[in-house]
Design an enzyme around this catalytic site. Structure first.
Site, PDB file in Angstrom:
ATOM      1  N   ARG A  65       0.664  -1.125  -0.117  1.00 38.96           N
ATOM      2  CA  ARG A  65      -0.090   0.099  -0.063  1.00 38.96           C
ATOM      3  C   ARG A  65       0.720   1.452   0.015  1.00 38.96           C
ATOM      4  O   ARG A  65       2.037   1.436   0.872  1.00 38.96           O
ATOM      5  CB  ARG A  65      -0.840   0.094   1.180  1.00 38.96           C
ATOM      6  CG  ARG A  65      -1.960   1.229   1.340  1.00 38.96           C
ATOM      7  CD  ARG A  65      -3.049   0.888   2.313  1.00 38.96           C
ATOM      8  NE  ARG A  65      -2.740   0.728   3.708  1.00 38.96           N
ATOM      9  CZ  ARG A  65      -3.548   0.571   4.757  1.00 38.96           C
ATOM     10  NH1 ARG A  65      -4.658   0.439   4.345  1.00 38.96           N
ATOM     11  NH2 ARG A  65      -3.055   0.414   5.824  1.00 38.96           N
TER      12      ARG A  65
ATOM     13  N   ARG B 199      -1.578  -5.633  14.103  1.00 38.11           N
ATOM     14  CA  ARG B 199      -2.822  -5.144  13.947  1.00 38.11           C
ATOM     15  C   ARG B 199      -3.853  -6.154  13.694  1.00 38.11           C
ATOM     16  O   ARG B 199      -4.829  -5.954  13.971  1.00 38.11           O
ATOM     17  CB  ARG B 199      -2.873  -4.110  12.553  1.00 38.11           C
ATOM     18  CG  ARG B 199      -1.853  -2.815  13.131  1.00 38.11           C
ATOM     19  CD  ARG B 199      -1.175  -2.338  11.971  1.00 38.11           C
ATOM     20  NE  ARG B 199      -2.207  -1.563  11.062  1.00 38.11           N
ATOM     21  CZ  ARG B 199      -1.919  -1.054  10.109  1.00 38.11           C
ATOM     22  NH1 ARG B 199      -0.768  -1.406   9.476  1.00 38.11           N
ATOM     23  NH2 ARG B 199      -2.936  -0.597   9.068  1.00 38.11           N
TER      24      ARG B 199
HETATM   25  P1  AMP Z   1      -5.988   3.010  10.634  1.00 36.15           P
HETATM   26  O1  AMP Z   1      -5.517   3.984   9.493  1.00 36.15           O
HETATM   27  O2  AMP Z   1      -7.512   2.994  10.866  1.00 36.15           O
HETATM   28  O3  AMP Z   1      -5.456   1.636  10.341  1.00 36.15           O
HETATM   29  O4  AMP Z   1      -5.375   3.496  12.003  1.00 36.15           O
HETATM   30  C1  AMP Z   1      -4.015   3.306  12.126  1.00 36.15           C
HETATM   31  C2  AMP Z   1      -3.769   2.957  13.852  1.00 36.15           C
HETATM   32  O5  AMP Z   1      -4.312   4.039  14.631  1.00 36.15           O
HETATM   33  C3  AMP Z   1      -4.170   1.723  14.339  1.00 36.15           C
HETATM   34  O6  AMP Z   1      -3.320   0.861  13.990  1.00 36.15           O
HETATM   35  C4  AMP Z   1      -4.623   2.015  15.900  1.00 36.15           C
HETATM   36  O7  AMP Z   1      -3.040   2.162  16.561  1.00 36.15           O
HETATM   37  C5  AMP Z   1      -5.122   3.604  15.688  1.00 36.15           C
HETATM   38  N1  AMP Z   1      -6.231   3.802  15.862  1.00 36.15           N
HETATM   39  C6  AMP Z   1      -7.069   4.240  14.536  1.00 36.15           C
HETATM   40  N2  AMP Z   1      -8.352   4.213  15.132  1.00 36.15           N
HETATM   41  C7  AMP Z   1      -8.367   3.623  16.249  1.00 36.15           C
HETATM   42  C8  AMP Z   1      -9.716   3.341  17.048  1.00 36.15           C
HETATM   43  N3  AMP Z   1     -11.003   3.548  16.628  1.00 36.15           N
HETATM   44  N4  AMP Z   1      -9.443   2.804  18.255  1.00 36.15           N
HETATM   45  C9  AMP Z   1      -7.998   2.623  18.498  1.00 36.15           C
HETATM   46  N5  AMP Z   1      -6.948   2.920  17.843  1.00 36.15           N
HETATM   47  C10 AMP Z   1      -7.209   3.285  16.772  1.00 36.15           C
END
Ligand code: AMP
Length: 210
Positions: free
Chosen positions: A124, A163
């Site tokens: 990505r 993740r």
């Molecule tokens: P994403 O871009 O949605 O993959 O988010 C990247 C990272 O941000 C995740 O791996 C978490 O560490 C954190 N994160 C994003 N959204 C959340 C959420 N709703 N709850 C907890 N951590 C979050």
């Protein structure tokens, strides 16, 4: 008509890619907690520095931080007719908090098996100027912007495994939680991007006509 939509699924399912289509269709603004956290990290705020430790390790940021961000975001005027949540909620406590402050009209779950996810995430790339998301094989960027694309710091194979683990233990149980409430619409995310988009669009249109 003021309900919000939740885009649900594992990391790399294509939530960010499909969000644009839903925004165009519904006029609801995209609210991505991941984007908000990355902006806080970039701006070097205290919250951003705290969140970065979790993000770099592939762990979820504590619920209290996330709920605070969302509460503040929903007070903005563009949220009045509902928003499109992308990457939120990710835990049952987050969903419970959300239920107290907003009406969720549907949860669109994009399903992709684990073995497809690592390849998707490691390939990505993001255009830092537009936020558009590409993939070196599945969705190549136009050659004139290729040199400015970046890879997210947490898009490495090792972090993806963490993740996915966080997804299965903390986030996946939300599918049953929303299904019990009659809100879950599942989509096969393991097909070409346009086919996923068509299925997502069908789900959104079905929600809108209710
Ligand atoms: P994403 O871009 O949605 O993959 O988010 C990247 C990272 O941000 C995740 O791996 C978490 O560490 C954190 N994160 C994003 N959204 C959340 C959420 N709703 N709850 C907890 N951590 C979050």
């Amino acid at each position: 008509m003021g309900g919000s939509i939740v885009l649900f699924g594992p990391p790399g399912a294509g939530k960010g890619t499909q969000a644009g289509r839903i925004v165009d269709l519904t006029g609801k603004p995209q609210v991505s907690t991941g984007d908000m956290l990355r902006a806080a990290v970039k701006a070097d705020t205290k919250m951003g520095a705290e969140a970065k430790v979790y993000m770099d390790a592939g762990l979820l940021v504590p619920d209290s931080v996330i709920i605070g961000l969302i509460e503040e975001r929903l007070t903005q005027s563009d949220a009045i007719n509902g928003v499109l949540f992308d990457g939120f909620p990710r835990t049952i406590p987050q969903a419970e908090s959300l239920a107290k402050i907003a009406v969720v009209e549907s949860v669109i779950s994009i399903e992709v098996p684990d073995d497809a996810i690592v390849e998707r995430i490691v390939g990505r790339r993001m255009d830092p100027e537009t936020g558009d998301i590409y993939h070196i094989t599945f969705n190549p960027a136009p050659s004139e912007i290729e040199s400015r694309l970046i890879q997210r710091k947490d898009d490495t194979e090792e972090t993806v495994r963490a993740r996915l683990e966080a997804y299965h233990s903390q986030t996946a149980p939300l599918a049953a939680w929303y299904s019990e409430r009659g809100l879950l619409l599942s989509i096969d995310g393991n097909q070409p991007i346009d086919s996923v988009g068509d299925a997502v669009e069908g789900a959104v249109r079905a929600t809108m006509s209710n």
